[in-house]
Design a protein around this motif. Structure first.
Motif, PDB file in Angstrom:
ATOM      1  N   ALA A  22      33.688  40.121  61.501  1.00 54.03           N
ATOM      2  CA  ALA A  22      33.330  39.856  60.103  1.00 54.03           C
ATOM      3  C   ALA A  22      34.189  40.683  59.155  1.00 54.03           C
ATOM      4  N   LEU A  23      34.438  41.935  59.512  1.00 56.34           N
ATOM      5  CA  LEU A  23      35.257  42.813  58.684  1.00 56.34           C
ATOM      6  C   LEU A  23      36.668  42.259  58.523  1.00 56.34           C
ATOM      7  N   VAL A  24      37.289  41.877  59.625  1.00 57.14           N
ATOM      8  CA  VAL A  24      38.670  41.367  59.581  1.00 57.14           C
ATOM      9  C   VAL A  24      38.742  40.066  58.783  1.00 57.14           C
ATOM     10  N   LEU A  25      37.831  39.125  59.070  1.00 59.09           N
ATOM     11  CA  LEU A  25      37.850  37.841  58.364  1.00 59.09           C
ATOM     12  C   LEU A  25      37.662  38.019  56.861  1.00 59.09           C
ATOM     13  N   ASN A  26      36.722  38.881  56.475  1.00 54.64           N
ATOM     14  CA  ASN A  26      36.466  39.076  55.045  1.00 54.64           C
ATOM     15  C   ASN A  26      37.598  39.819  54.351  1.00 54.64           C
ATOM     16  N   ALA A  47      36.278  36.575  41.392  1.00 52.77           N
ATOM     17  CA  ALA A  47      34.934  37.080  41.661  1.00 52.77           C
ATOM     18  C   ALA A  47      34.589  36.916  43.128  1.00 52.77           C
ATOM     19  N   ASP A  48      34.939  35.775  43.684  1.00 46.87           N
ATOM     20  CA  ASP A  48      34.668  35.511  45.091  1.00 46.87           C
ATOM     21  C   ASP A  48      35.455  36.468  45.985  1.00 46.87           C
ATOM     22  N   ALA A  49      36.710  36.746  45.617  1.00 41.57           N
ATOM     23  CA  ALA A  49      37.529  37.675  46.399  1.00 41.57           C
ATOM     24  C   ALA A  49      36.937  39.086  46.361  1.00 41.57           C
ATOM     25  N   LEU A  50      36.483  39.506  45.184  1.00 46.23           N
ATOM     26  CA  LEU A  50      35.851  40.820  45.081  1.00 46.23           C
ATOM     27  C   LEU A  50      34.576  40.885  45.907  1.00 46.23           C
ATOM     28  N   ASP A  51      33.836  39.784  45.915  1.00 48.14           N
ATOM     29  CA  ASP A  51      32.616  39.720  46.714  1.00 48.14           C
ATOM     30  C   ASP A  51      32.946  39.869  48.198  1.00 48.14           C
ATOM     31  N   MET A  52      34.026  39.219  48.651  1.00 46.34           N
ATOM     32  CA  MET A  52      34.411  39.322  50.053  1.00 46.34           C
ATOM     33  C   MET A  52      34.950  40.709  50.378  1.00 46.34           C
ATOM     34  N   LEU A  53      35.597  41.356  49.412  1.00 46.56           N
ATOM     35  CA  LEU A  53      36.036  42.731  49.608  1.00 46.56           C
ATOM     36  C   LEU A  53      34.828  43.651  49.781  1.00 46.56           C
ATOM     37  N   SER A  54      33.793  43.409  48.990  1.00 42.23           N
ATOM     38  CA  SER A  54      32.577  44.218  49.127  1.00 42.23           C
ATOM     39  C   SER A  54      31.927  43.967  50.489  1.00 42.23           C
ATOM     40  N   ASP A  55      32.028  42.722  50.986  1.00 44.66           N
ATOM     41  CA  ASP A  55      31.515  42.416  52.327  1.00 44.66           C
ATOM     42  C   ASP A  55      32.250  43.240  53.378  1.00 44.66           C
ATOM     43  N   ALA A  56      33.575  43.263  53.273  1.00 46.61           N
ATOM     44  CA  ALA A  56      34.365  44.026  54.242  1.00 46.61           C
ATOM     45  C   ALA A  56      33.952  45.490  54.229  1.00 46.61           C
ATOM     46  N   LEU A  85      27.075  46.573  43.283  1.00 46.20           N
ATOM     47  CA  LEU A  85      26.646  46.587  41.883  1.00 46.20           C
ATOM     48  C   LEU A  85      27.838  46.806  40.948  1.00 46.20           C
ATOM     49  N   MET A  86      28.703  47.753  41.292  1.00 47.76           N
ATOM     50  CA  MET A  86      29.882  48.023  40.453  1.00 47.76           C
ATOM     51  C   MET A  86      30.816  46.820  40.404  1.00 47.76           C
ATOM     52  N   LEU A  87      31.007  46.160  41.548  1.00 49.60           N
ATOM     53  CA  LEU A  87      31.874  44.982  41.575  1.00 49.60           C
ATOM     54  C   LEU A  87      31.294  43.840  40.749  1.00 49.60           C
ATOM     55  N   GLY A  88      29.976  43.679  40.813  1.00 50.62           N
ATOM     56  CA  GLY A  88      29.332  42.637  40.016  1.00 50.62           C
ATOM     57  C   GLY A  88      29.541  42.853  38.528  1.00 50.62           C
ATOM     58  N   VAL A  89      29.380  44.095  38.090  1.00 54.21           N
ATOM     59  CA  VAL A  89      29.607  44.426  36.678  1.00 54.21           C
ATOM     60  C   VAL A  89      31.080  44.205  36.322  1.00 54.21           C
ATOM     61  N   GLY A  90      31.987  44.581  37.246  1.00 52.31           N
ATOM     62  CA  GLY A  90      33.414  44.389  37.005  1.00 52.31           C
ATOM     63  C   GLY A  90      33.778  42.920  36.829  1.00 52.31           C
ATOM     64  N   VAL A  91      33.132  42.054  37.591  1.00 49.67           N
ATOM     65  CA  VAL A  91      33.360  40.608  37.461  1.00 49.67           C
ATOM     66  C   VAL A  91      32.966  40.136  36.070  1.00 49.67           C
ATOM     67  N   LEU A  92      31.815  40.576  35.586  1.00 52.80           N
ATOM     68  CA  LEU A  92      31.360  40.166  34.252  1.00 52.80           C
ATOM     69  C   LEU A  92      32.325  40.633  33.168  1.00 52.80           C
ATOM     70  N   VAL A  93      32.855  41.836  33.326  1.00 50.72           N
ATOM     71  CA  VAL A  93      33.837  42.355  32.361  1.00 50.72           C
ATOM     72  C   VAL A  93      35.094  41.486  32.376  1.00 50.72           C
ATOM     73  N   GLU A  94      35.561  41.105  33.563  1.00 54.66           N
ATOM     74  CA  GLU A  94      36.765  40.268  33.677  1.00 54.66           C
ATOM     75  C   GLU A  94      36.543  38.883  33.066  1.00 54.66           C
ATOM     76  N   VAL A  95      35.358  38.319  33.268  1.00 52.35           N
ATOM     77  CA  VAL A  95      35.044  37.027  32.639  1.00 52.35           C
ATOM     78  C   VAL A  95      35.128  37.160  31.127  1.00 52.35           C
ATOM     79  N   GLY A  96      34.537  38.213  30.578  1.00 52.17           N
ATOM     80  CA  GLY A  96      34.584  38.430  29.139  1.00 52.17           C
ATOM     81  C   GLY A  96      36.005  38.558  28.623  1.00 52.17           C
ATOM     82  N   ARG A  97      36.851  39.264  29.373  1.00 48.91           N
ATOM     83  CA  ARG A  97      38.251  39.432  28.967  1.00 48.91           C
ATOM     84  C   ARG A  97      38.971  38.093  28.922  1.00 48.91           C
ATOM     85  N   ARG A  98      38.717  37.241  29.930  1.00 47.98           N
ATOM     86  CA  ARG A  98      39.410  35.945  29.967  1.00 47.98           C
ATOM     87  C   ARG A  98      38.877  34.983  28.911  1.00 47.98           C
TER      88      ARG A  98
END
Length: 198
Positions: A22-26, A47-56, A85-98
């Motif tokens: 699971a670690l390698v795939l994510n 956002a999905d990539a950050l989520d998978m990074l958090s999984d790893a 939690l930090m990654l989730g907040v970071g995603v929201l910030v990136e959405v706002g920037r875009r």
């Protein structure tokens, strides 16, 4: 024979094997998804990539936690939840920037990469299914992957809508929803970890 400790060791070996796969795939999909999200200007893919990074990260912590004390495992889950939690907040910030500065997400990339991620996550989720009722650090890994499957489906739908409507707003919307979902999962993991420590 049951008192030799063999079952415990076999169980740990199986958990390690599943978590390593699971670690390698994510980790691989996090790199692919992040690169594709940057090229495609897609907040959903990023956002999905950050989520998978958090999984790893969660799987790595799960590997370290196997065979450790209950307190260590609860602390590992707390760390996983905090990172998520930090990654989730970071995603929201990136959405706002875009939203503020604009973006033109490419629907083909969104759909193609998300289908690949979905295949990976469904495979990992099936491998992790026996662990979902296990100890807190293992439950956390299952929750991470379940969130990924939902996110993949959301990005696929957003990609279809971006293509159909010729608008970036479905991508902004799914990026926001993934961010909020990630935050919700993070609080669930943190709640379980605190309960385990109590």
């Amino acid at each position: 024979m049951s008192e030799c400790g063999c079952h415990h060791e076999a169980k740990n070996a199986r958990e390690r094997r599943v978590l390593w796969i699971a670690l390698v795939l994510n980790a691989v999909m996090a790199v692919i998804g992040g690169f594709a999200g940057w090229i495609a200007q897609s907040t959903g893919l990023l956002a999905d990539a950050l989520d998978m990074l958090s999984d790893a990260t969660a799987y790595a912590i799960g590997l370290v936690a196997i065979g450790r004390t209950t307190r260590f495992k609860a602390n590992a889950a707390l760390l996983s939840g905090g990172v998520l939690l930090m990654l989730g907040v970071g995603v929201l910030v990136e959405v706002g920037r875009r939203v503020m500065f604009g973006a033109e997400p490419l629907s083909g990339w969104m759909i193609g990469i998300s289908l690949l991620s979905l295949a990976v996550n469904v495979t990992v989720l099936r491998m992790l299914a026996p662990l979902k009722s296990g100890e807190v650090h293992l439950r956390a890994t299952w929750l991470f992957t379940r969130a990924d499957v939902v996110a993949n489906l959301g990005v696929i739908l957003a990609g279809v809508l971006v293509f159909w409507l010729h608008s970036p707003y479905p991508d902004f919307a799914i990026g926001t929803l993934i961010g909020l979902y990630v935050i919700k999962e993070a609080f669930g993991i943190l709640r379980d970890a605190h309960a385990e420590k109590a």
